[in-house]
Design an enzyme around this catalytic site. Structure first.
Site, PDB file in Angstrom:
ATOM      1  N   SER A   1       0.853  -1.181   0.000  1.00 30.60           N
ATOM      2  CA  SER A   1       0.000   0.000   0.000  1.00 30.60           C
ATOM      3  C   SER A   1       0.887   1.229   0.000  1.00 30.60           C
ATOM      4  O   SER A   1       2.048   1.160   0.422  1.00 30.60           O
ATOM      5  CB  SER A   1      -0.918   0.003   1.231  1.00 30.60           C
ATOM      6  OG  SER A   1      -1.620   1.231   1.345  1.00 30.60           O
ATOM      7  N   ARG A   2       0.338   2.318  -0.481  1.00 27.78           N
ATOM      8  CA  ARG A   2       1.103   3.569  -0.393  1.00 27.78           C
ATOM      9  C   ARG A   2       1.168   4.075   1.042  1.00 27.78           C
ATOM     10  O   ARG A   2       1.895   5.012   1.345  1.00 27.78           O
ATOM     11  CB  ARG A   2       0.484   4.615  -1.323  1.00 27.78           C
ATOM     12  CG  ARG A   2       0.636   4.256  -2.809  1.00 27.78           C
ATOM     13  CD  ARG A   2       0.178   5.386  -3.702  1.00 27.78           C
ATOM     14  NE  ARG A   2       0.460   5.107  -5.100  1.00 27.78           N
ATOM     15  CZ  ARG A   2      -0.405   4.558  -5.949  1.00 27.78           C
ATOM     16  NH1 ARG A   2      -1.618   4.246  -5.522  1.00 27.78           N
ATOM     17  NH2 ARG A   2      -0.087   4.330  -7.198  1.00 27.78           N
TER      18      ARG A   2
ATOM     19  N   LYS B   1     -11.546  -7.221 -12.648  1.00 27.13           N
ATOM     20  CA  LYS B   1     -12.205  -6.795 -13.877  1.00 27.13           C
ATOM     21  C   LYS B   1     -12.745  -5.365 -13.712  1.00 27.13           C
ATOM     22  O   LYS B   1     -12.997  -4.935 -12.587  1.00 27.13           O
ATOM     23  CB  LYS B   1     -13.306  -7.781 -14.279  1.00 27.13           C
ATOM     24  CG  LYS B   1     -14.387  -8.034 -13.228  1.00 27.13           C
ATOM     25  CD  LYS B   1     -15.464  -6.956 -13.255  1.00 27.13           C
ATOM     26  CE  LYS B   1     -15.975  -6.715 -11.873  1.00 27.13           C
ATOM     27  NZ  LYS B   1     -16.512  -5.385 -11.676  1.00 27.13           N
TER      28      LYS B   1
ATOM     29  N   ASP C   1     -18.200  -1.896 -14.623  1.00 30.82           N
ATOM     30  CA  ASP C   1     -18.284  -2.546 -13.330  1.00 30.82           C
ATOM     31  C   ASP C   1     -19.143  -3.805 -13.363  1.00 30.82           C
ATOM     32  O   ASP C   1     -18.738  -4.862 -12.857  1.00 30.82           O
ATOM     33  CB  ASP C   1     -18.844  -1.571 -12.287  1.00 30.82           C
ATOM     34  CG  ASP C   1     -18.761  -2.126 -10.876  1.00 30.82           C
ATOM     35  OD1 ASP C   1     -17.749  -2.773 -10.553  1.00 30.82           O
ATOM     36  OD2 ASP C   1     -19.708  -1.914 -10.096  1.00 30.82           O
TER      37      ASP C   1
ATOM     38  N   ARG D   1     -16.645   3.982  -8.578  1.00 29.78           N
ATOM     39  CA  ARG D   1     -17.612   3.628  -9.619  1.00 29.78           C
ATOM     40  C   ARG D   1     -18.336   4.845 -10.164  1.00 29.78           C
ATOM     41  O   ARG D   1     -18.940   4.792 -11.238  1.00 29.78           O
ATOM     42  CB  ARG D   1     -18.614   2.609  -9.080  1.00 29.78           C
ATOM     43  CG  ARG D   1     -17.968   1.265  -8.749  1.00 29.78           C
ATOM     44  CD  ARG D   1     -18.870   0.402  -7.884  1.00 29.78           C
ATOM     45  NE  ARG D   1     -18.223  -0.866  -7.539  1.00 29.78           N
ATOM     46  CZ  ARG D   1     -17.344  -1.004  -6.565  1.00 29.78           C
ATOM     47  NH1 ARG D   1     -16.988   0.047  -5.830  1.00 29.78           N
ATOM     48  NH2 ARG D   1     -16.801  -2.171  -6.298  1.00 29.78           N
TER      49      ARG D   1
END
Length: 328
Positions: free
Chosen positions: A34-35, A95, A175, A163
């Protein structure tokens, strides 16, 4: 054992893929990146991963993983899939793996010389209920297939959610619109030749929030709608001359309904019910991927399959803009 690394601490990783990997018979969660190193360490501790990294690059450069799962925002999928493959890591990418079919070509170009496996994470591909639907159609249980109908909808107007952010690859079609198309293609083994569609976009977000699609497969049609601003619903129906098959929870079995499909006869006087209790499609997905990455012969969702599915989504957008039929 296949050693998994996770790029980011995204919700789908925390709630679906990491529990599946932790329970898988042929893999272990080795590292979280993770950042924010603190978030990576906390998630690594939660799932018993021995390694945590404060950058994606650091994890890809390490020798503590064999492959990665990428649940980053859609707009970053191609970039980080390429980086992972170039680092010699196998890749299971959430996906849609890309926002247009042409972008997948560069993933294919790097896959073979690097001798890595790259797959788009369509968990439904591994669920036995879809193999059953495919077999029933192939066996002639419903006679000649004439029409497939489907829907996938939920309600989300949170502006902070990816989204609903066009720059991050948001929208209903990327999505969830990918699911009715991939399921129909899987069951029938056929590709659509042309598309007609209506696509509605949110005035504020700019993302597509509703679409209604008709796909011409030559000897049958697929019609479906998807939306990010409608009540929760999902279904798929395969309708033939001698009967029809209803898939009650086609994409998120266990959340929307039970794992079951129903085969109805021509006169609707008899039905056979097939249930799949306890099936964990995410676990089946990661186990199949790990076996294939380690040299096994398991069927996986290939990049070539991804190209074909994304071509359908690309055509839906074009048809929505043109108002007419578009070739796939």
């Amino acid at each position: 054992m296949f050693r998994w690394g996770i790029l980011s601490t995204a919700k789908i990783a925390r709630e679906q893929l990491l529990p599946a990997m932790a329970d898988a018979e042929n893999g272990v969660v080795s590292a979280i990146a993770s950042r924010d190193l603190g978030k990576a360490r906390a998630l690594a501790d939660r799932f018993g991963a021995p390694h945590a990294f404060g950058s994606y690059e650091e994890m890809l450069a390490s020798d503590v993983i064999d492959g990665v799962y990428i649940p980053l925002p859609t707009s970053q999928h191609v970039e980080w899939t390429l980086k992972a493959a170039e680092a010699g890591k196998h890749v299971l990418c959430e996906k849609p793996i890309a926002l247009n079919a042409k972008d997948i070509d560069q993933l294919i170009e790097v896959r073979d010389p690097q001798k890595v496996l790259i797959c788009e994470a369509f968990m439904v591909f591994y669920h036995p209920q879809w193999a059953k639907v495919r077999d029933l159609v192939a066996e002639g249980a419903i006679g000649r297939l004439r029409h497939v109908q489907g829907a996938f909808a939920y309600f989300n107007v949170d502006p902070a959610n990816m989204r609903n952010q066009l720059s991050l690859g948001g929208g209903a079609l990327p999505d969830i619109g990918v699911y009715p198309t991939v399921a129909t293609r899987f069951v029938t083994g056929k590709e659509p030749v042309r598309i007609q569609a209506t696509v509605e976009r949110d005035e504020k977000f700019g993302t597509d929030i509703y679409s209604s699609t008709k796909a011409d497969f030559g000897d049958f049609d697929l019609t479906f709608y998807c939306s990010t601003q409608m009540a929760l619903r999902q279904f798929m129906v395969f309708h033939g001359e001698k009967g029809f098959i209803e898939v009650h929870a086609p994409f998120n079995a266990g959340d929307y309904d039970h794992h079951r499909i129903e085969l109805h006869n021509q006169t609707h006087t008899q039905a056979s019910v097939f249930r799949f209790p306890g099936t964990r499609q995410y676990r089946l997905e990661v186990e199949a991927f790990a076996r294939a990455a380690l040299g096994g012969k398991d069927a996986v969702f290939t990049l070539e399959n991804s190209v074909l599915n994304q071509k359908v989504i690309d055509a839906i957008y074009r048809a929505g803009d043109s108002g007419g039929w578009e070739k796939v």
